[in-house]
Design a protein around this motif. Sequence first.
Motif, mmCIF file in Angstrom:
data_model
loop_
_atom_site.group_PDB
_atom_site.id
_atom_site.type_symbol
_atom_site.label_atom_id
_atom_site.label_comp_id
_atom_site.label_asym_id
_atom_site.label_seq_id
_atom_site.Cartn_x
_atom_site.Cartn_y
_atom_site.Cartn_z
ATOM 1 N N ARG A 81 48.698 38.469 44.763
ATOM 2 C CA ARG A 81 48.005 38.368 43.478
ATOM 3 C C ARG A 81 46.766 39.257 43.452
ATOM 4 N NH1 ARG A 81 46.624 33.955 39.831
ATOM 5 N NH2 ARG A 81 44.533 34.251 39.001
ATOM 6 N N MET A 82 45.980 39.227 44.556
ATOM 7 C CA MET A 82 44.769 40.028 44.632
ATOM 8 C C MET A 82 45.068 41.508 44.440
ATOM 9 S SD MET A 82 42.053 40.222 47.807
ATOM 10 C CE MET A 82 43.276 40.900 48.951
ATOM 11 N N ASP A 83 46.183 41.970 45.012
ATOM 12 C CA ASP A 83 46.559 43.377 44.882
ATOM 13 C C ASP A 83 46.886 43.725 43.432
ATOM 14 O OD1 ASP A 83 46.407 43.694 47.727
ATOM 15 O OD2 ASP A 83 48.384 42.786 47.883
ATOM 16 N N SER A 84 47.587 42.825 42.756
ATOM 17 C CA SER A 84 47.933 43.061 41.353
ATOM 18 C C SER A 84 46.687 43.166 40.484
ATOM 19 C CB SER A 84 48.828 41.928 40.831
ATOM 20 O OG SER A 84 50.086 41.926 41.459
ATOM 21 N N VAL A 85 45.769 42.236 40.680
ATOM 22 C CA VAL A 85 44.542 42.236 39.866
ATOM 23 C C VAL A 85 43.718 43.487 40.146
ATOM 24 C CG1 VAL A 85 42.396 41.013 39.368
ATOM 25 C CG2 VAL A 85 44.518 39.723 39.705
ATOM 26 N N LEU A 86 43.636 43.884 41.404
ATOM 27 C CA LEU A 86 42.866 45.084 41.734
ATOM 28 C C LEU A 86 43.535 46.330 41.159
ATOM 29 C CD1 LEU A 86 40.308 45.960 43.103
ATOM 30 C CD2 LEU A 86 41.520 46.074 45.280
ATOM 31 N N ALA A 169 32.472 44.847 36.624
ATOM 32 C CA ALA A 169 31.891 45.427 37.829
ATOM 33 C C ALA A 169 31.853 44.415 38.968
ATOM 34 C CB ALA A 169 30.487 45.956 37.537
ATOM 35 N N LEU A 170 31.503 43.171 38.667
ATOM 36 C CA LEU A 170 31.423 42.141 39.705
ATOM 37 C C LEU A 170 32.798 41.850 40.291
ATOM 38 C CD1 LEU A 170 30.046 39.907 41.334
ATOM 39 C CD2 LEU A 170 30.315 38.403 39.333
ATOM 40 N N LEU A 171 33.798 41.673 39.439
ATOM 41 C CA LEU A 171 35.130 41.331 39.935
ATOM 42 C C LEU A 171 35.724 42.476 40.748
ATOM 43 C CD1 LEU A 171 37.430 39.357 40.121
ATOM 44 C CD2 LEU A 171 38.275 40.198 37.915
ATOM 45 N N ARG A 172 35.543 43.686 40.283
ATOM 46 C CA ARG A 172 36.074 44.820 41.045
ATOM 47 C C ARG A 172 35.382 44.921 42.410
ATOM 48 N NH1 ARG A 172 37.280 51.053 39.051
ATOM 49 N NH2 ARG A 172 37.445 51.927 41.143
ATOM 50 N N ARG A 173 34.075 44.764 42.424
ATOM 51 C CA ARG A 173 33.340 44.841 43.697
ATOM 52 C C ARG A 173 33.795 43.729 44.641
ATOM 53 N NH1 ARG A 173 28.003 42.960 45.185
ATOM 54 N NH2 ARG A 173 27.652 42.287 43.037
ATOM 55 N N ALA A 174 34.010 42.547 44.107
ATOM 56 C CA ALA A 174 34.409 41.413 44.939
ATOM 57 C C ALA A 174 35.786 41.626 45.560
ATOM 58 C CB ALA A 174 34.401 40.139 44.097
ATOM 59 N N GLU A 176 37.395 44.529 45.988
ATOM 60 C CA GLU A 176 37.344 45.662 46.923
ATOM 61 C C GLU A 176 36.692 45.248 48.237
ATOM 62 O OE1 GLU A 176 37.289 49.407 43.738
ATOM 63 O OE2 GLU A 176 35.389 48.654 44.590
ATOM 64 N N TYR A 177 35.681 44.388 48.152
ATOM 65 C CA TYR A 177 35.040 43.873 49.369
ATOM 66 C C TYR A 177 36.034 43.039 50.173
ATOM 67 C CZ TYR A 177 31.904 41.095 52.314
ATOM 68 O OH TYR A 177 31.300 40.477 53.379
ATOM 69 N N ALA A 178 36.816 42.205 49.484
ATOM 70 C CA ALA A 178 37.788 41.356 50.169
ATOM 71 C C ALA A 178 38.835 42.195 50.896
ATOM 72 C CB ALA A 178 38.464 40.419 49.166
ATOM 73 N N VAL A 179 39.296 43.260 50.253
ATOM 74 C CA VAL A 179 40.285 44.133 50.883
ATOM 75 C C VAL A 179 39.680 44.842 52.094
ATOM 76 C CG1 VAL A 179 41.666 46.222 50.570
ATOM 77 C CG2 VAL A 179 41.649 44.468 48.792
ATOM 78 N N ALA A 180 38.496 45.375 51.935
ATOM 79 C CA ALA A 180 37.850 46.137 53.010
ATOM 80 C C ALA A 180 37.528 45.270 54.220
ATOM 81 C CB ALA A 180 36.581 46.809 52.489
ATOM 82 N N GLU A 193 32.893 34.460 45.487
ATOM 83 C CA GLU A 193 32.126 33.599 46.398
ATOM 84 C C GLU A 193 31.833 34.311 47.722
ATOM 85 O OE1 GLU A 193 34.457 29.769 44.524
ATOM 86 O OE2 GLU A 193 34.807 30.313 46.623
ATOM 87 N N ALA A 194 32.779 35.162 48.175
ATOM 88 C CA ALA A 194 32.594 35.894 49.436
ATOM 89 C C ALA A 194 31.422 36.862 49.359
ATOM 90 C CB ALA A 194 33.877 36.636 49.807
#
Length: 238
Positions: A81-86, A169-174, A176-180, A193-194
């Motif tokens: 799901r995270m990949d789809s949203v990103l 901007a917040l959701l994209r940053r979050a 991308e941070y989770a993936v990295a 939250e992360a």
Amino acid sequence: MSHSLWLIVPAAGQGKRMGADKPKQYLPLGEKPILAHTLSRLHRAFPTAHLVLCLDNDDHWFKPEWVPFPQWQRVAGGTERMDSVLNALHAIKAQENDMVMVHDVARPCITSSDLLALYDAAQQHSSGALLAMPVADTMKRANAEQLSAVTEPRDRLWHALTPQAFRYALLRRALEYAVANNCVVTDEASAVEALGQAPRLISGRRDNLKITHPDDLALAAAIMASQVAQSSESERSC
């Protein structure tokens, strides 16, 4: 300056727990597939929003006529799901402060009142917001043998629902941070939250069912019929 609203609907899953011959979003719920009902509910609340539909590249069940939005685009779904949203966030031409609302395609019973309440809350809270439901049942934690080992306090525990809404901007940053950082996130709120942010919990209706198992189809049909009856009764009493 006004900001746009983007609705992201991940719909690339296979829904294997349904044991059906097609992804669950295409199973019939009355006269239309689940996906069509979900999009119709979103459109009713936000007719001018931009829809982003995340579909598997090999999806041959989807029909464009099920989409009621004049502004919409299809993007490739990801493994999770995270990949789809990103993928969707990377594909759209959104401004930093545009609102992004992510909704499960398998939640066709969402109401306009919940959608509008969530939107208003997310506009006012910098960390975004999500629909959720306070836990009402006694919560048990099992051990490795699936025995009840601990009774967990349910104070301040909530079931996370969707939609979940955040500034672009917040959701994209979050995410991308989770993936990295190889963070395991099960929804958009957990990614935010992360980052150390705390999204606001908005108490949603208990009939915002997620269709997961075969018997959920009949339950969803009953919920939608009840919602229509309640709406008709309210109109007659006005």
